[in-house]
Design a protein around this motif. Structure first.
Motif, PDB file in Angstrom:
ATOM      1  N   THR A  93      35.627  42.599  27.614  1.00 60.28           N
ATOM      2  CA  THR A  93      35.994  41.848  28.812  1.00 60.28           C
ATOM      3  C   THR A  93      37.486  41.566  28.818  1.00 60.28           C
ATOM      4  OG1 THR A  93      33.815  40.807  28.918  1.00 60.28           O
ATOM      5  CG2 THR A  93      35.589  39.721  30.128  1.00 60.28           C
ATOM      6  N   GLY A  94      38.132  41.922  29.917  1.00 61.61           N
ATOM      7  CA  GLY A  94      39.562  41.691  30.045  1.00 61.61           C
ATOM      8  C   GLY A  94      39.884  40.259  30.438  1.00 61.61           C
ATOM      9  N   PRO A  95      41.160  39.916  30.499  1.00 64.81           N
ATOM     10  CA  PRO A  95      41.570  38.562  30.881  1.00 64.81           C
ATOM     11  C   PRO A  95      41.215  38.266  32.337  1.00 64.81           C
ATOM     12  CG  PRO A  95      43.393  39.797  29.888  1.00 64.81           C
ATOM     13  CD  PRO A  95      42.315  40.781  30.179  1.00 64.81           C
ATOM     14  N   GLU A  96      41.156  37.005  32.670  1.00 57.44           N
ATOM     15  CA  GLU A  96      40.934  36.599  34.057  1.00 57.44           C
ATOM     16  C   GLU A  96      42.035  37.179  34.939  1.00 57.44           C
ATOM     17  OE1 GLU A  96      41.157  32.486  36.684  1.00 57.44           O
ATOM     18  OE2 GLU A  96      40.533  32.372  34.581  1.00 57.44           O
ATOM     19  N   GLY A  97      41.621  37.807  36.043  1.00 59.85           N
ATOM     20  CA  GLY A  97      42.590  38.388  36.969  1.00 59.85           C
ATOM     21  C   GLY A  97      43.070  39.776  36.588  1.00 59.85           C
ATOM     22  N   TYR A  98      42.410  40.415  35.601  1.00 62.26           N
ATOM     23  CA  TYR A  98      42.757  41.779  35.188  1.00 62.26           C
ATOM     24  C   TYR A  98      41.550  42.688  35.417  1.00 62.26           C
ATOM     25  CZ  TYR A  98      47.111  40.479  32.792  1.00 62.26           C
ATOM     26  OH  TYR A  98      48.382  40.042  32.497  1.00 62.26           O
ATOM     27  N   ILE A  99      41.830  43.965  35.727  1.00 58.75           N
ATOM     28  CA  ILE A  99      40.769  44.931  35.960  1.00 58.75           C
ATOM     29  C   ILE A  99      41.118  46.222  35.212  1.00 58.75           C
ATOM     30  CG2 ILE A  99      41.611  46.154  38.025  1.00 58.75           C
ATOM     31  CD1 ILE A  99      38.793  45.441  39.243  1.00 58.75           C
ATOM     32  N   PRO A 100      40.121  46.949  34.680  1.00 59.68           N
ATOM     33  CA  PRO A 100      40.440  48.210  34.004  1.00 59.68           C
ATOM     34  C   PRO A 100      41.018  49.224  34.988  1.00 59.68           C
ATOM     35  CG  PRO A 100      38.194  47.494  33.520  1.00 59.68           C
ATOM     36  CD  PRO A 100      38.676  46.647  34.638  1.00 59.68           C
ATOM     37  N   THR A 132      34.678  34.332  38.542  1.00 55.27           N
ATOM     38  CA  THR A 132      35.664  34.048  37.494  1.00 55.27           C
ATOM     39  C   THR A 132      36.778  35.092  37.447  1.00 55.27           C
ATOM     40  OG1 THR A 132      34.366  35.260  35.825  1.00 55.27           O
ATOM     41  CG2 THR A 132      33.927  32.899  36.072  1.00 55.27           C
ATOM     42  N   ARG A 133      36.651  36.166  38.253  1.00 56.83           N
ATOM     43  CA  ARG A 133      37.648  37.244  38.321  1.00 56.83           C
ATOM     44  C   ARG A 133      37.846  37.896  36.947  1.00 56.83           C
ATOM     45  NH1 ARG A 133      40.956  37.988  42.333  1.00 56.83           N
ATOM     46  NH2 ARG A 133      42.764  38.337  40.999  1.00 56.83           N
ATOM     47  N   GLU A 134      36.704  38.257  36.334  1.00 61.15           N
ATOM     48  CA  GLU A 134      36.708  38.968  35.063  1.00 61.15           C
ATOM     49  C   GLU A 134      36.032  40.322  35.246  1.00 61.15           C
ATOM     50  OE1 GLU A 134      36.272  35.984  31.424  1.00 61.15           O
ATOM     51  OE2 GLU A 134      34.830  35.518  33.014  1.00 61.15           O
ATOM     52  N   ALA A 135      36.470  41.301  34.472  1.00 61.88           N
ATOM     53  CA  ALA A 135      35.895  42.644  34.535  1.00 61.88           C
ATOM     54  C   ALA A 135      35.608  43.136  33.125  1.00 61.88           C
ATOM     55  CB  ALA A 135      36.854  43.602  35.248  1.00 61.88           C
ATOM     56  N   SER A 136      34.530  43.916  32.980  1.00 60.74           N
ATOM     57  CA  SER A 136      34.089  44.355  31.654  1.00 60.74           C
ATOM     58  C   SER A 136      33.616  45.804  31.676  1.00 60.74           C
ATOM     59  CB  SER A 136      32.927  43.475  31.161  1.00 60.74           C
ATOM     60  OG  SER A 136      33.237  42.100  31.219  1.00 60.74           O
ATOM     61  N   ILE A 137      33.791  46.453  30.539  1.00 62.72           N
ATOM     62  CA  ILE A 137      33.168  47.744  30.266  1.00 62.72           C
ATOM     63  C   ILE A 137      32.061  47.500  29.248  1.00 62.72           C
ATOM     64  CG2 ILE A 137      33.489  50.074  29.346  1.00 62.72           C
ATOM     65  CD1 ILE A 137      34.877  49.649  32.006  1.00 62.72           C
ATOM     66  N   LEU A 138      30.844  47.978  29.537  1.00 63.75           N
ATOM     67  CA  LEU A 138      29.705  47.797  28.640  1.00 63.75           C
ATOM     68  C   LEU A 138      29.189  49.152  28.171  1.00 63.75           C
ATOM     69  CD1 LEU A 138      29.618  45.148  30.588  1.00 63.75           C
ATOM     70  CD2 LEU A 138      27.354  44.865  29.618  1.00 63.75           C
ATOM     71  N   ILE A 139      28.856  49.229  26.890  1.00 57.07           N
ATOM     72  CA  ILE A 139      28.274  50.438  26.292  1.00 57.07           C
ATOM     73  C   ILE A 139      26.893  50.084  25.756  1.00 57.07           C
ATOM     74  CG2 ILE A 139      28.605  52.308  24.629  1.00 57.07           C
ATOM     75  CD1 ILE A 139      30.920  51.976  26.589  1.00 57.07           C
ATOM     76  N   HIS A 140      25.893  50.900  26.102  1.00 63.02           N
ATOM     77  CA  HIS A 140      24.539  50.758  25.560  1.00 63.02           C
ATOM     78  C   HIS A 140      24.274  52.006  24.716  1.00 63.02           C
ATOM     79  CE1 HIS A 140      23.581  47.777  28.857  1.00 63.02           C
ATOM     80  NE2 HIS A 140      24.554  48.469  29.409  1.00 63.02           N
TER      81      HIS A 140
END
Length: 273
Positions: A93-100, A132-140
């Motif tokens: 998960t990146g910082p608030e207000g950041y996107i990959p 919350t303006r958060e973005a994440s990359i998830l791996i399963h």
């Protein structure tokens, strides 16, 4: 969803990294896309929430192979290597207000085939929490996997809701989708301004594949890039970057939103990682 292991790596605006880990049988977890964190519960993994309160969340030190640093005032680069069993979920998960803006796996010989890879170490997702303006990359992971991952998080002032339904089939599609816009045609001058020492024949090859990509994006903005075009782009960029000694020059006029130079620079970074 249910997993046996949950690993969350959270990055703050200073490019500092916190690592949280939970293990158990059939951990029931959710990624919150709209809710704010509960004021009653201390959940360091948020936007990941675990419904079973008996599951213990542990803070772990980051590994020596983990790298997280600021590349520019508005961009943070995260790189890590993983060796994990099946049934593992990893959330970065990146910082608030950041996107990959760039996501890439590999290269590891046990994960990738020769050329452009369509294989990922399991299944991956891109999620945002619009509140919350958060973005994440998830791996399963679906089997024991050894792989590396690189993500560039970039400061983003736009609406996170726009990215809640981003369409993609692989990391290339996701990277393109997160840099989408209306682009003008690329010229040889565009390429030579960013890669000053490139050969004439190489600049012509890049112009050709870039304009094919731009035509596709401008006509079918929300569709995945055809596999044949991905392979063509991969072959050209890998060949050029392997043979040229040119240093990529970041020209301010080429990184504005909607410019052809921005998508060209993104592809150079994608295939240079």
């Amino acid at each position: 969803m249910y997993h046996n292991f949950v690993l969350v790596q959270k990055i703050n605006k200073h490019a500092d990294l916190k690592v949280y880990f939970a293990t158990g049988q059939y951990i029931n977890w959710t990624y919150e896309t709209m809710k704010s964190p509960s004021k009653k519960l201390n959940n360091p993994m948020f936007p990941i929430t675990i419904t079973d309160q008996r599951v213990t969340i542990q803070e772990k030190p980051k590994g020596r192979e983990t790298s997280c640093y600021r590349t520019t005032e508005n961009k943070i680069r995260f790189i890590d290597d993983y060796g994990v069993p099946e049934g593992f979920v990893i959330c970065v998960t990146g910082p608030e207000g950041y996107i990959p803006k760039l996501i890439k796996f590999g290269p590891k010989p046990s994960v990738y085939k020769q050329g452009f890879s369509y294989e990922n170490p399991g299944i991956f997702y891109f999620y945002v929490n619009a509140t919350t303006r958060e973005a994440s990359i998830l791996i399963h992971t679906t089997e024991r996997s050894l792989f590396s991952m690189a993500i560039d998080f970039e400061k983003y002032d736009g609406d996170f809701n726009m990215h809640r339904k981003t369409n993609y089939h692989d990391t290339f599609d996701l990277t393109i989708a997160l840099n989408a816009g209306k682009f003008e045609e690329v010229t040889k001058k565009d390429v030579q301004d960013i890669m000053p020492n490139i050969l004439e024949s190489q600049s012509e090859e890049i112009v050709e594949v870039m304009n094919e990509l731009i035509e596709h994006l401008n006509i079918r903005e929300h569709s995945s890039v055809p596999n044949a075009l991905k392979l063509k782009i991969s072959n050209v960029f890998n060949s050029v970057l392997a043979t040229t000694s040119a240093t990529v020059t970041i020209v301010d006029s080429y990184i504005n939103d909607g410019s052809a130079g921005k998508i060209l620079k993104t592809l150079i970074e994608y295939f240079s990682q």
